[in-house]
Design a protein around this motif. Structure first.
Motif, PDB file in Angstrom:
ATOM      1  N   MET A 160       0.835  -1.193   0.000  1.00 44.82           N
ATOM      2  CA  MET A 160       0.000   0.000   0.000  1.00 44.82           C
ATOM      3  C   MET A 160       0.878   1.254   0.000  1.00 44.82           C
ATOM      4  O   MET A 160       1.881   1.318   0.715  1.00 44.82           O
ATOM      5  N   LYS A 161       0.500   2.240  -0.788  1.00 47.31           N
ATOM      6  CA  LYS A 161       1.305   3.441  -0.913  1.00 47.31           C
ATOM      7  C   LYS A 161       1.172   4.330   0.325  1.00 47.31           C
ATOM      8  O   LYS A 161       0.111   4.408   0.947  1.00 47.31           O
ATOM      9  N   ARG A 162       2.279   5.006   0.639  1.00 50.18           N
ATOM     10  CA  ARG A 162       2.281   5.919   1.778  1.00 50.18           C
ATOM     11  C   ARG A 162       1.206   7.002   1.616  1.00 50.18           C
ATOM     12  O   ARG A 162       0.575   7.414   2.591  1.00 50.18           O
ATOM     13  N   ALA A 163       0.980   7.453   0.391  1.00 49.03           N
ATOM     14  CA  ALA A 163      -0.019   8.501   0.150  1.00 49.03           C
ATOM     15  C   ALA A 163      -1.415   8.032   0.563  1.00 49.03           C
ATOM     16  O   ALA A 163      -2.213   8.825   1.076  1.00 49.03           O
ATOM     17  N   GLN A 164      -1.705   6.745   0.326  1.00 48.69           N
ATOM     18  CA  GLN A 164      -3.012   6.211   0.728  1.00 48.69           C
ATOM     19  C   GLN A 164      -3.157   6.200   2.249  1.00 48.69           C
ATOM     20  O   GLN A 164      -4.224   6.514   2.780  1.00 48.69           O
ATOM     21  N   ILE A 165      -2.088   5.832   2.929  1.00 50.60           N
ATOM     22  CA  ILE A 165      -2.121   5.800   4.396  1.00 50.60           C
ATOM     23  C   ILE A 165      -2.291   7.207   4.950  1.00 50.60           C
ATOM     24  O   ILE A 165      -3.100   7.443   5.855  1.00 50.60           O
ATOM     25  N   GLU A 166      -1.566   8.150   4.375  1.00 46.41           N
ATOM     26  CA  GLU A 166      -1.651   9.532   4.841  1.00 46.41           C
ATOM     27  C   GLU A 166      -3.037  10.115   4.590  1.00 46.41           C
ATOM     28  O   GLU A 166      -3.574  10.838   5.431  1.00 46.41           O
ATOM     29  N   GLU A 167      -3.623   9.779   3.455  1.00 49.07           N
ATOM     30  CA  GLU A 167      -4.974  10.265   3.147  1.00 49.07           C
ATOM     31  C   GLU A 167      -5.998   9.682   4.116  1.00 49.07           C
ATOM     32  O   GLU A 167      -6.906  10.381   4.576  1.00 49.07           O
ATOM     33  N   GLN A 168      -5.843   8.399   4.448  1.00 50.89           N
ATOM     34  CA  GLN A 168      -6.753   7.775   5.410  1.00 50.89           C
ATOM     35  C   GLN A 168      -6.617   8.444   6.777  1.00 50.89           C
ATOM     36  O   GLN A 168      -7.621   8.714   7.444  1.00 50.89           O
ATOM     37  N   ASN A 169      -5.401   8.714   7.190  1.00 53.88           N
ATOM     38  CA  ASN A 169      -5.187   9.379   8.476  1.00 53.88           C
ATOM     39  C   ASN A 169      -5.781  10.781   8.483  1.00 53.88           C
ATOM     40  O   ASN A 169      -6.372  11.207   9.481  1.00 53.88           O
ATOM     41  N   ARG A 170      -5.634  11.491   7.382  1.00 58.34           N
ATOM     42  CA  ARG A 170      -6.232  12.836   7.305  1.00 58.34           C
ATOM     43  C   ARG A 170      -7.747  12.755   7.403  1.00 58.34           C
ATOM     44  O   ARG A 170      -8.385  13.570   8.085  1.00 58.34           O
ATOM     45  N   TYR A 171      -8.335  11.760   6.723  1.00 54.03           N
ATOM     46  CA  TYR A 171      -9.790  11.586   6.788  1.00 54.03           C
ATOM     47  C   TYR A 171     -10.257  11.310   8.218  1.00 54.03           C
ATOM     48  O   TYR A 171     -11.258  11.877   8.680  1.00 54.03           O
ATOM     49  N   LEU A 172      -9.557  10.433   8.937  1.00 50.86           N
ATOM     50  CA  LEU A 172      -9.963  10.061  10.292  1.00 50.86           C
ATOM     51  C   LEU A 172      -9.838  11.242  11.249  1.00 50.86           C
ATOM     52  O   LEU A 172     -10.689  11.429  12.132  1.00 50.86           O
TER      53      LEU A 172
END
Length: 203
Positions: A1-13
């Motif tokens: 999984m790309k770091r950008a996807q993880i960062e986007e999920q964290n921003r959403y939460l």
């Protein structure tokens, strides 16, 4: 999984927790007009700095990737002298959220996402939950729990007992007290940056 996807999920939460905190402010403002309410506080995960965990989302769970905890609803504690206007209380809270959404405040929190715990002032005795249904009884399965609706719009949950630290955040997360007025915005509650509000005495 790309770091950008993880960062986007964290921003959403983080953004979702902020939306719930905005909703807490909106609902508190609408409930301050009820003289029977002694105090309102945010409890549960919305009141706390979020923590990292492996979530329920399958793609993150399979990879054992930790992200911020997901806030699923807004838990509020309300200390109330009388339960004779619980239906009006429900309607006022729902209307305030609807108006905020229509005004473009940036809140997408629905009435059924409010989980309102009712307490007796002075003793902190748990009284029940504020029902989110539009009528009481509604004829739903939930309405069949013994004692549910004996007081209109007081919802009972089978076998529920408040856990010991349910009210632990109250010392810093109380938004309103009848004797002091509005104390703070829910947006000032602790966050993952480590910022902490001033501490007030517990109820």
């Amino acid at each position: 999984m790309k770091r950008a996807q993880i960062e986007e999920q964290n921003r959403y939460l983080l953004r979702r927790q902020r939306e719930f905190r905005q909703a807490a402010d909106v609902v508190t403002q609408s409930w301050m007009a009820f003289p029977e309410i002694e105090a309102i506080a945010v409890i549960g995960s919305v009141a706390k700095p979020l923590w990292k965990e492996v979530p329920r989302f399958s793609e993150f769970r399979r990879a054992r990737i930790e992200v911020w905890h997901e806030c699923g609803d807004l838990d509020l504690a309300v200390w109330i002298d009388s339960q004779h206007q619980l239906g009006e209380l429900r309607r006022a809270g729902a209307a305030s959220l609807r108006k905020a959404f229509e005004a473009g405040v940036g809140i997408s929190v629905a009435n059924h996402q409010l989980d309102v715990f009712l307490f007796e002032p002075g003793s902190d005795r748990y009284l029940g939950r504020l029902c989110s249904f539009s009528q009481c009884p509604k004829g739903k399965q939930d309405c069949l729990v013994p004692g549910c609706g004996a007081i209109p719009f007081n919802k009972r949950i089978a076998d529920f007992q408040p856990y010991a630290d349910l009210l632990a955040p109250v010392r810093y997360s109380t938004l309103y007290r009848r004797d002091a007025g509005l104390l703070r915005s829910a947006l000032d509650l602790p966050n993952v940056d480590g910022q902490a509000p001033g501490v007030t005495s517990s109820l």
